[in-house]
Design a protein around this motif. Structure first.
Motif, PDB file in Angstrom:
ATOM      1  N   LEU A 108       0.825  -1.214   0.000  1.00  0.00           N
ATOM      2  CA  LEU A 108       0.000   0.000   0.000  1.00  0.00           C
ATOM      3  C   LEU A 108       0.856   1.260   0.000  1.00  0.00           C
ATOM      4  O   LEU A 108       0.333   2.369  -0.058  1.00  0.00           O
ATOM      5  N   ASP A 109       2.178   1.087   0.100  1.00  0.00           N
ATOM      6  CA  ASP A 109       3.120   2.199   0.246  1.00  0.00           C
ATOM      7  C   ASP A 109       2.716   3.127   1.393  1.00  0.00           C
ATOM      8  O   ASP A 109       2.619   4.334   1.246  1.00  0.00           O
ATOM      9  N   ARG A 110       2.462   2.502   2.532  1.00  0.00           N
ATOM     10  CA  ARG A 110       2.156   3.266   3.751  1.00  0.00           C
ATOM     11  C   ARG A 110       3.091   2.799   4.852  1.00  0.00           C
ATOM     12  O   ARG A 110       3.351   1.598   4.979  1.00  0.00           O
ATOM     13  N   PRO A 111       3.633   3.723   5.657  1.00  0.00           N
ATOM     14  CA  PRO A 111       4.497   3.276   6.762  1.00  0.00           C
ATOM     15  C   PRO A 111       3.687   2.571   7.858  1.00  0.00           C
ATOM     16  O   PRO A 111       2.463   2.500   7.778  1.00  0.00           O
ATOM     17  N   VAL A 112       4.402   2.052   8.829  1.00  0.00           N
ATOM     18  CA  VAL A 112       3.771   1.291   9.910  1.00  0.00           C
ATOM     19  C   VAL A 112       4.106   1.956  11.237  1.00  0.00           C
ATOM     20  O   VAL A 112       5.222   2.419  11.435  1.00  0.00           O
ATOM     21  N   LEU A 113       3.155   2.007  12.134  1.00  0.00           N
ATOM     22  CA  LEU A 113       3.460   2.405  13.510  1.00  0.00           C
ATOM     23  C   LEU A 113       3.388   1.147  14.364  1.00  0.00           C
ATOM     24  O   LEU A 113       2.339   0.482  14.391  1.00  0.00           O
ATOM     25  N   THR A 114       4.507   0.803  15.003  1.00  0.00           N
ATOM     26  CA  THR A 114       4.543  -0.445  15.766  1.00  0.00           C
ATOM     27  C   THR A 114       4.700  -0.171  17.257  1.00  0.00           C
ATOM     28  O   THR A 114       4.928   0.965  17.672  1.00  0.00           O
ATOM     29  N   ASN A 115       4.602  -1.246  18.041  1.00  0.00           N
ATOM     30  CA  ASN A 115       4.703  -1.140  19.499  1.00  0.00           C
ATOM     31  C   ASN A 115       3.681  -0.173  20.071  1.00  0.00           C
ATOM     32  O   ASN A 115       3.958   0.570  21.015  1.00  0.00           O
ATOM     33  N   VAL A 116       2.500  -0.186  19.465  1.00  0.00           N
ATOM     34  CA  VAL A 116       1.419   0.687  19.927  1.00  0.00           C
ATOM     35  C   VAL A 116       0.840   0.100  21.220  1.00  0.00           C
ATOM     36  O   VAL A 116       0.558  -1.091  21.297  1.00  0.00           O
ATOM     37  N   GLU A 169      -0.062   5.647  21.058  1.00  0.00           N
ATOM     38  CA  GLU A 169       0.829   5.762  22.218  1.00  0.00           C
ATOM     39  C   GLU A 169       1.913   4.717  22.091  1.00  0.00           C
ATOM     40  O   GLU A 169       1.626   3.559  21.799  1.00  0.00           O
ATOM     41  N   HIS A 170       3.166   5.110  22.331  1.00  0.00           N
ATOM     42  CA  HIS A 170       4.287   4.165  22.307  1.00  0.00           C
ATOM     43  C   HIS A 170       5.171   4.414  23.518  1.00  0.00           C
ATOM     44  O   HIS A 170       5.591   5.545  23.735  1.00  0.00           O
ATOM     45  N   PRO A 171       5.475   3.361  24.270  1.00  0.00           N
ATOM     46  CA  PRO A 171       6.409   3.563  25.373  1.00  0.00           C
ATOM     47  C   PRO A 171       7.837   3.658  24.835  1.00  0.00           C
ATOM     48  O   PRO A 171       8.213   2.890  23.944  1.00  0.00           O
ATOM     49  N   VAL A 172       8.627   4.615  25.320  1.00  0.00           N
ATOM     50  CA  VAL A 172      10.040   4.711  24.924  1.00  0.00           C
ATOM     51  C   VAL A 172      10.905   4.793  26.175  1.00  0.00           C
ATOM     52  O   VAL A 172      10.415   5.119  27.266  1.00  0.00           O
ATOM     53  N   PHE A 173      12.183   4.506  25.993  1.00  0.00           N
ATOM     54  CA  PHE A 173      13.151   4.533  27.100  1.00  0.00           C
ATOM     55  C   PHE A 173      12.646   3.734  28.300  1.00  0.00           C
ATOM     56  O   PHE A 173      12.525   4.234  29.414  1.00  0.00           O
TER      57      PHE A 173
END
Lengths: 321, 259
Positions: A108-116, A129-133
């Motif tokens: 689809l030529d669309r990026p992905v948002l992961t670890n949501v 929402e993504h947890p970081v650090f």
């Protein structure tokens, strides 16, 4: 936000818990929720999918041993080309879920948002929402531009709940020919002997880290897990070291656990490591380093030698039973 | 057999990470090191290559500022050469853009087998290798625990929820390996010295025929809205074990009614 697709994975007992969590999340965001499933038994899970909010399930069909990534993504892309336009597609953060998401992203030529770990609607667009650090901070993000957003959602971010709907309508959605991309085939499946509850569903998780000192000491972690009717887990450090298989890994790059009780032995809890277990109701940590970050989240922290405390605890529990 | 390994050079995970306040992107200004996760892929590639006559291992990486220190580590382990894509226009690229750039670089190497880690330690998006496979028109086998090859087919034990699957796949193909599957070798002194003169081709976007407007922050189709502190989980009681540690835990478990 009118229409959301959920990739439905099926295990031994029907749709996986994460699939039902995603259906609940989707239902809270859009009036129309549809599932995409594959395998020989899609018709038999249409009832459960419907009960959890899917009005329709697109059935890619039996893949005859092919890994699902390429054919399932091709089937979804074909539906989009035919004019079916979901606003968002939710994928389980699982072995196969990530494969399908990655391939659909290219098609689809669309990026992905992961670890949501959270989803909400802000000004008409879906915000993640993504947890970081190590979960110390939460990033909010969203897609810009046209086309369905592709989201890979971590387990236990949402609570599954039945909505009492009628069985989902089954609509055939064959993959068509995917050429060499679909050439990987499963020749044989192996189920590993598992006694006790599954790691990501256990009420008690007993986890071990580098502080155990050696691979042999992990047997004590397994023994304690057995005594507490829980599941043994492991930090990334000892999985990387080859002490235990990847399937035991808890954390950012492993499984997310949300038990009533998490007991960590010789786990420092540095940065990335706290993601995946912070959702535990109670945390007990044993570490010889008073400054170990895990103590900042522990309900009970014992500063001590795991080689003394762990055998003593096992002994104490054995004498009670 | 020509094996390509994707190697990511990341900020030292031992140092605390941070997001740049102005751009809300990961601060990569410090020295970069090879992602530990990739050492398993490099080792796996070297082992598979040694089993098939006439094989060679090439590294492919994308990093700012023509950073090569992480690549030198992998070259010292035994890889033959490397391709590094470095271009100022790549800053802020999302994973799909990164996959397009890596796929273009990998295509030049005409690999029979592409190996990557299941996910990086810093970004842990975990979709890039499969995106690369789709872009290259190759099959992929992710989460490999064990891999063997005769140079035309690969056999993989693939991690599953229940155990593992035996998967077979014709080459060329993309394989991702989990950590701990092999024991990464330490570079020898001889290896470290040899790595200094190994060839690293540094390419820009123009060399790959990629439009700079389609990658980097200009081409990114996702945006970070804000960063917030997570709800703090308060610490509880900390006790020092004086022979009573196990009993303290028993009392706590009783209180929770776990026992």
């Amino acid at each position: 936000m009118d229409r959301i697709w959920v990739l439905a994975e099926t295990g031994e007992q029907g749709p996986t818990p994460l699939t039902l969590e995603l259906l609940a999340a989707a239902r809270g965001l859009a009036p129309r929720v549809e599932a995409v499933a594959w395998g020989p038994g899609t018709a038999s899970i249409a009832g459960v999918l419907g009960e959890h909010g899917a009005s329709r399930v697109y059935d890619v069909g039996d893949l005859a041993g092919a890994l699902p990534g390429a054919p399932v993504a091709a089937a979804m892309a074909a539906l989009v080309e035919r004019g079916e336009r979901p606003d968002a597609v939710l994928f389980p953060a699982s072995y196969d879920g990530r494969d399908v998401a990655g391939r659909l992203s290219v098609r689809l030529d669309r990026p992905v948002l992961t670890n949501v770990t959270g989803l909400s609607v802000r000004d008409g667009s879906l915000v993640t929402e993504h947890p970081v650090f190590g979960g110390a901070q939460i990033v909010h993000a969203r897609f810009t531009g046209e086309g369905p957003g592709i989201y890979v959602v971590r387990a236990k971010s949402f609570a599954a709940a039945s909505a009492g709907g009628a069985a989902a309508e089954v609509v055939a959605a064959p993959a068509g020919d995917v050429g060499p991309t679909g050439a990987a085939r499963i020749v044989e499946r192996h189920a590993e002997e598992a006694s006790g509850p599954k790691l990501d569903e256990a009420a008690v998780v007993v986890s071990g880290g580098r502080g155990l000192g050696s691979a042999d000491s992990y047997a004590l972690v397994e023994e304690l897990a057995r005594l507490l009717h829980g599941a043994p887990g492991a930090s990334r450090a000892i999985v990387d070291a080859g002490w235990v298989p990847y399937s035991h890994q808890v954390g950012q790059t492993g499984k997310t656990v949300k038990p009533t009780l998490y007991v960590g032995w010789g786990i420092s809890g540095a940065t990335q490591r706290l993601v995946g277990m912070k959702g535990a109701k109670s945390i007990v940590a044993i570490n010889k380093d008073r400054e170990a970050p895990i103590f900042s989240v522990a309900d009970l922290g014992v500063v001590g030698d795991v080689h003394k405390v762990l055998p003593a605890l096992i002994e104490a529990l054995r004498s009670r039973s | 057999m020509h094996v390509v390994v994707c190697v990511k050079q990341i900020p030292d995970p031992a140092a605390p990470g941070s997001l740049r306040k102005d751009t809300l992107t990961l601060d990569r200004s410090g020295k970069l090191v090879m992602d530990d996760s990739d050492s398993y892929g490099v080792e796996m590639a070297l082992q598979l290559a040694s089993g098939v006559d006439g094989s060679e291992v090439t590294l492919v990486s994308m990093a700012p500022g023509s950073e090569t220190s992480g690549l030198r580590t992998a070259l010292a382990m035994g890889a033959a050469d490397a391709i590094l894509v470095s271009d100022d226009a790549l800053a802020g690229s999302d994973a799909l853009s990164t996959a397009k750039v890596l796929a273009a670089a990998i295509r030049r190497a005409e690999p029979d087998l592409v190996i990557a880690a299941t996910e990086s330690t810093d970004g842990y998006t975990g979709t890039l290798p499969v995106q690369v496979a789709e872009l290259l028109g190759m099959p992929s086998v992710t989460f490999a625990k064990r891999v063997s090859t005769d140079g035309t087919t690969i056999k993989v034990e693939r991690q599953t929820e229940a155990g593992y699957d035996d998967v077979e796949c014709p080459l060329p193909a993309v394989v991702t390996v989990t950590a701990g599957v092999v024991e990464p070798r330490y570079p020898s002194f001889k290896g470290i010295m040899a790595a200094k003169s190994k060839r690293i081709d540094v390419l820009g976007l123009a060399d790959l025929g990629i439009d700079a407007a389609e990658v980097g922050s200009r081409g990114a189709r996702e945006e970070v809205l804000d960063v917030a502190d997570a709800e703090a989980r308060g610490g509880g009681e900390i006790v020092v074990d004086e022979g009573d540690g196990a009993q303290r835990i028993v009392a706590f478990l009783e209180q929770l009614k776990v026992i």
